[in-house]
Enzyme design. Structure first.
Site, mmCIF file in Angstrom:
data_model
loop_
_atom_site.group_PDB
_atom_site.id
_atom_site.type_symbol
_atom_site.label_atom_id
_atom_site.label_comp_id
_atom_site.label_asym_id
_atom_site.label_seq_id
_atom_site.Cartn_x
_atom_site.Cartn_y
_atom_site.Cartn_z
ATOM 1 N N THR A 98 -0.854 -0.739 3.580
ATOM 2 C CA THR A 98 0.490 -0.649 4.146
ATOM 3 C C THR A 98 1.541 -1.081 3.121
ATOM 4 O O THR A 98 1.252 -1.903 2.252
ATOM 5 C CB THR A 98 0.629 -1.527 5.417
ATOM 6 O OG1 THR A 98 1.981 -1.477 5.875
ATOM 7 C CG2 THR A 98 0.266 -2.978 5.157
ATOM 8 N N GLY A 103 6.395 -6.758 6.779
ATOM 9 C CA GLY A 103 6.152 -7.465 8.041
ATOM 10 C C GLY A 103 4.696 -7.336 8.459
ATOM 11 O O GLY A 103 4.054 -8.308 8.874
ATOM 12 N N LYS A 104 4.179 -6.140 8.342
ATOM 13 C CA LYS A 104 2.759 -5.918 8.668
ATOM 14 C C LYS A 104 1.856 -6.703 7.723
ATOM 15 O O LYS A 104 0.871 -7.303 8.150
ATOM 16 C CB LYS A 104 2.412 -4.437 8.521
ATOM 17 C CG LYS A 104 2.851 -3.526 9.633
ATOM 18 C CD LYS A 104 2.163 -2.185 9.383
ATOM 19 C CE LYS A 104 2.631 -1.083 10.262
ATOM 20 N NZ LYS A 104 1.937 0.179 9.965
ATOM 21 N N ASP A 106 -1.838 1.596 11.780
ATOM 22 C CA ASP A 106 -0.785 2.514 12.218
ATOM 23 C C ASP A 106 -0.400 2.086 13.625
ATOM 24 O O ASP A 106 -1.258 1.898 14.486
ATOM 25 C CB ASP A 106 -1.227 3.978 12.182
ATOM 26 C CG ASP A 106 -0.003 4.885 12.128
ATOM 27 O OD1 ASP A 106 0.676 4.902 11.090
ATOM 28 O OD2 ASP A 106 0.307 5.551 13.143
ATOM 29 N N PHE A 159 9.612 -8.547 12.831
ATOM 30 C CA PHE A 159 10.189 -7.407 12.116
ATOM 31 C C PHE A 159 10.346 -6.247 13.103
ATOM 32 O O PHE A 159 10.001 -6.361 14.276
ATOM 33 C CB PHE A 159 9.300 -7.005 10.920
ATOM 34 C CG PHE A 159 7.969 -6.404 11.311
ATOM 35 C CD1 PHE A 159 6.905 -7.208 11.668
ATOM 36 C CD2 PHE A 159 7.793 -5.031 11.348
ATOM 37 C CE1 PHE A 159 5.682 -6.670 12.042
ATOM 38 C CE2 PHE A 159 6.576 -4.469 11.714
ATOM 39 C CZ PHE A 159 5.515 -5.298 12.062
ATOM 40 N N ASP A 208 10.800 -6.100 17.168
ATOM 41 C CA ASP A 208 10.522 -7.386 17.828
ATOM 42 C C ASP A 208 11.722 -7.951 18.601
ATOM 43 O O ASP A 208 11.547 -8.489 19.699
ATOM 44 C CB ASP A 208 10.026 -8.423 16.807
ATOM 45 C CG ASP A 208 8.563 -8.195 16.436
ATOM 46 O OD1 ASP A 208 7.871 -7.481 17.181
ATOM 47 O OD2 ASP A 208 8.126 -8.733 15.406
ATOM 48 N N HIS A 258 -0.335 -6.550 19.733
ATOM 49 C CA HIS A 258 -1.185 -5.377 19.538
ATOM 50 C C HIS A 258 -1.968 -5.497 18.222
ATOM 51 O O HIS A 258 -3.149 -5.186 18.157
ATOM 52 C CB HIS A 258 -0.296 -4.138 19.532
ATOM 53 C CG HIS A 258 0.914 -4.231 18.636
ATOM 54 N ND1 HIS A 258 1.782 -5.300 18.677
ATOM 55 C CD2 HIS A 258 1.389 -3.423 17.653
ATOM 56 C CE1 HIS A 258 2.732 -5.143 17.772
ATOM 57 N NE2 HIS A 258 2.508 -4.004 17.138
#
Ligand code: ITT
Length: 249
Positions: free
Chosen positions: A64, A68-69, A126, A207, A210, A235
Site C-alpha cells: 500500500t 494511514g493504512k 483493499d 485518516f 474516520d 474492519h
C-alpha cells in the site's frame, strides 16, 4: 473455526510453502466481522522470502502507498509479532492500477504485484466505505470519491453533502487483506465495521473517512478514539487478525 472448502489447495503437507485444503474462518471482533480463507495458486514466479518454520522471522512487505493504512497495518501486525515494511522501503513507488471490480480482486492485484517485484511475501489491503442509502457506494471507488484531487477533509464533506437529506445513515467499512507468498500461496481474509455516517466531522485521529464514521455503540467517530481502540474494532483489525490466524495454521 471450520473448514468450508471454498478455496483450494495445490499439494500435500502443511504450511505456506506446500498448499493445502482451504479453510474459512468466521470471527467477530467488537462490531467488526471477519472472514478468511486460504488457497494456493500457481503461476507466480518464486524467488525469495518464502516462509520456512513459521512467520516470526519473516519480513512482509505492505502493498500500500496509503500512510494511514501503513501505520495501522504495522501496528496490528506488530501486536501479533509480525514485522512488516512499506513497499516504498523496498523501492516500489509506482502506482498500481486497480482494475478489479471487487475489494478482493484489487487486493490480489496489489499483493501479487508487490510480491513479484520484491520477491518477498506481500500483504495488501483493499478497503472502502459501503453506504446503504447510496446503494453501496462509494465501495471500491472510495479512495477517489468526489474526485482524485480532494483532500480527506474535502472528501468527507462531499459525502456529508451527498447525504444532506438522508435519514437512513447506516454504513460499513469493508476490508479485504491478501497475503501472497513467492511460491504462489495466497491467504485471503475480510473484515467489516458497522456504523453510521455523521452529519459533521469530529475528531483528529485516523485518516480518510474516520471523522464522519460514527459508531453508535461507543458514541464516537473513528477519528475520536485512539489507534489501539480503532484497531480493536475496525474492519482492518478484524481482517488482519483473521489473516494472522491463517498464517499460524
Ligand atoms: P492503496 O491502494 O495504496 O492501498 P488507497 O488509499 O488507494 O491505498 P484503497 O484503494 O483500498 O486504498 O481505498 C481505500 C479508501 O477507503 C481509503 O483511501 C480511504 O478513503 C477509505 N478507508 C479505508 N479504510 C479506512 C479507514 O480505516 N478509515 C478511514 N477511511 C478508510
Amino acid at each position: 473455526m471450520s473448514g468450508r472448502g471454498s478455496g483450494r489447495g495445490s499439494g500435500s503437507g502443511s504450511g505456506h510453502g506446500s498448499g493445502r485444503d482451504a479453510d474459512v474462518v468466521l470471527a467477530t471482533s467488537g462490531n467488526a466481522e471477519s472472514r478468511a480463507e486460504s488457497r494456493a495458486e500457481g503461476g507466480m514466479e518464486s524467488s525469495a522470502g518464502n516462509i520456512e518454520g513459521g512467520f516470526g522471522k519473516t519480513v512482509f512487505v505492505l502493498a500500500t502507498a496509503n500512510s494511514g493504512k501503513i501505520r495501522e497495518m504495522r501496528s496490528i501486525l506488530g501486536a501479533a509479532g509480525i514485522d512488516a515494511i512499506a513497499r516504498s522501503e523496498v523501492g516500489i513507488e509506482s502506482d498500481i492500477e486497480e482494475t478489479g471490480g471487487t475489494f478482493r480482486d484489487n487486493a490480489l492485484i496489489k499483493a501479487r504485484y508487490v510480491c513479484k517485484l520484491s520477491g518477498m511475501p506481500a500483504i495488501a489491503d483493499d478497503s472502502g466505505l459501503v453506504v446503504e442509502a447510496l446503494g453501496g457506494a462509494p465501495g471500491v471507488d472510495t479512495s477517489s470519491y468526489g474526485g482524485i484531487a480532494l483532500t480527506n477533509d474535502e472528501r468527507c464533506r462531499f459525502l456529508i453533502k451527498n447525504m444532506e437529506n438522508v435519514e437512513h445513515r447506516a454504513a460499513k467499512f469493508v476490508c479485504t487483506v491478501v497475503c501472497v507468498f513467492p511460491n504462489g500461496d495466497e491467504l485471503i481474509a475480510e473484515g467489516e465495521c458497522s456504523g453510521e455516517i455523521a452529519r459533521s466531522l469530529s475528531g483528529e485521529n485516523g485518516f480518510g473517512f474516520d471523522p464522519v464514521f460514527f459508531i453508535p455503540q461507543i458514541g464516537k467517530t473513528l477519528a475520536e478514539i485512539s489507534q489501539e481502540e480503532k484497531n480493536g474494532l475496525s474492519h482492518r483489525g478484524a481482517a488482519l487478525r483473521a489473516l494472522v490466524r491463517l498464517m499460524a495454521e
